[in-house]
Motif scaffolding. Structure first.
Motif, mmCIF file in Angstrom:
data_model
loop_
_atom_site.group_PDB
_atom_site.id
_atom_site.type_symbol
_atom_site.label_atom_id
_atom_site.label_comp_id
_atom_site.label_asym_id
_atom_site.label_seq_id
_atom_site.Cartn_x
_atom_site.Cartn_y
_atom_site.Cartn_z
ATOM 1 N N ASN A 165 0.913 -1.187 0.146
ATOM 2 C CA ASN A 165 -0.161 0.004 0.143
ATOM 3 C C ASN A 165 0.639 1.549 0.064
ATOM 4 O O ASN A 165 2.057 1.320 0.208
ATOM 5 N N LYS A 196 -2.966 0.764 -4.187
ATOM 6 C CA LYS A 196 -4.076 2.129 -4.266
ATOM 7 C C LYS A 196 -3.124 3.330 -3.820
ATOM 8 O O LYS A 196 -3.284 3.719 -3.069
ATOM 9 N N TRP A 216 0.273 1.624 -12.381
ATOM 10 C CA TRP A 216 -0.778 1.091 -10.195
ATOM 11 C C TRP A 216 -1.701 -0.841 -11.511
ATOM 12 O O TRP A 216 -2.451 0.033 -12.485
ATOM 13 N N ARG A 218 -4.704 -2.820 -9.547
ATOM 14 C CA ARG A 218 -5.719 -3.497 -8.389
ATOM 15 C C ARG A 218 -5.880 -4.376 -8.792
ATOM 16 O O ARG A 218 -6.561 -4.813 -10.417
#
Length: 332
Positions: A165, A196, A216, A218
């Motif tokens: 994270n 995130k 990124w 997810r």
């Protein structure tokens, strides 16, 4: 024995949730706690205490750090880390009060508390001021999806990998800055982050000249995570603080070299299989990344050492350590 309750509310895909799920699958004779709501809710300690009383619990086990406000039965919790003591940006008055006035007294009365590393064990002994015999290290394990001889993520460019994270203690800011140094030298390298992004990290990336080479990701499943570990040049964990550092073991189990901070539990988990750096030194982080990127023989040697190190972490062993610890409490 009846009335043995396991707090399965912690069960989830990642972090403490993974520990909770894997341990639950290996414990027999326990009932899931008949309580809904989040175990991290401010009102949970009161609700938990009422639930245990109403259900005449004989023993309560949490794979997380939550405890009841009061209990007439033995309480066994799992304290994975004490990040709240070290990271001012990740705590609050309410959280500090909970740890000091609710959790700490209960832990001190508990016959045993579980944790996941020797580093965390010593921190727990010191802060809770309890006997060494009251804290048992059960460790963490590697799920079966994480293995070396399967599909690797196809990628046009070599990439570094981060899983976690973007809370301040993860030090992602330094990783992004170090990657920018690496990317200036190597025009075809990428950074993939399974996280995130916080607003602060999002703004930092937007100002980075190599922002188009930062991705990124997810919601990756374990299968996808394993594919991405196997395809990476290295997994990088620049944390200032970890109670364990499970992504490092997952990466090593997939044959992925690891580059990580030299702080807290991380050297204990990595052993001699990885390269460690000062997390405050961005140039040092970049140098370590470049070293691994440049040297295929080094990567091969790190892969073999990593596989040997990862073999030390098995959920079956974790489950057995937990079972023995709980059995000793139930028998006392």
């Amino acid at each position: 024995m009846t009335g043995m309750y396991y707090d399965a509310r912690w069960c989830a895909p990642h972090g403490i949730g993974r520990f909770a799920t894997e341990v639950r699958n290996r414990l027999s004779g326990w009932d899931d706690l008949p309580l809904d709501g989040s175990p991290t809710s401010p009102s949970d300690s009161w609700r938990l205490a009422k639930c245990l009383k109403q259900n005449k619990a004989s023993i309560y086990f949490s794979p997380g750090y939550n405890v009841p406000l009061y209990a007439s039965c033995p309480v066994v919790a799992t304290v994975h880390d004490l990040i709240h003591l070290h990271c001012a940006d990740e705590t609050s008055i309410a959280k500090r009060a909970y740890y000091r006035y609710v959790q700490r007294p209960m832990i001190r009365r508990s016959p045993v508390t579980l944790t996941v590393s020797e580093f965390s064990r010593q921190e727990i002994i010191d802060w809770y001021d309890i006997a060494e015999s009251q804290v048992v290290v059960v460790g963490n394990g590697v799920s079966e999806e994480f293995k070396p001889d399967e599909i690797a993520l196809p990628s046009k460019r070599p990439y570094f990998y981060f899983v976690g994270n973007t809370k301040p203690h993860k030090n992602v800011e330094s990783l992004v800055k170090a990657f920018a140094i690496v990317a200036e030298k190597y025009g075809d390298v990428e950074l993939k982050l399974v996280a995130k992004p916080s607003d602060a990290i999002r703004r930092l990336v937007a100002l980075t000249p190599v922002k188009d080479r930062i991705e990124w990701i997810r919601g990756a499943s374990d299968v996808k995570l394993a594919e991405q570990y196997r395809g990476a040049v290295a997994t990088v964990l620049p944390s200032f603080f970890e109670g364990f550092g499970l992504p490092l073991v997952e990466a090593m189990a997939c044959g992925c070299p690891v580059i990580a901070s030299d702080r807290t539990s991380i050297p204990e988990v990595v052993g001699d299989a990885g390269i460690l750096f000062d997390p405050n030194n961005i140039d040092h982080i970049a140098d370590c990344m470049i070293r691994v990127l440049d040297d295929s023989e080094l990567r091969a040697a790190m892969k073999q050492k990593g596989l040997q190190q990862a073999a030390k972490f098995r959920w079956s062993q974790v489950g057995e350590r937990v079972r023995r610890a709980l059995q000793s409490v139930a028998a006392s």
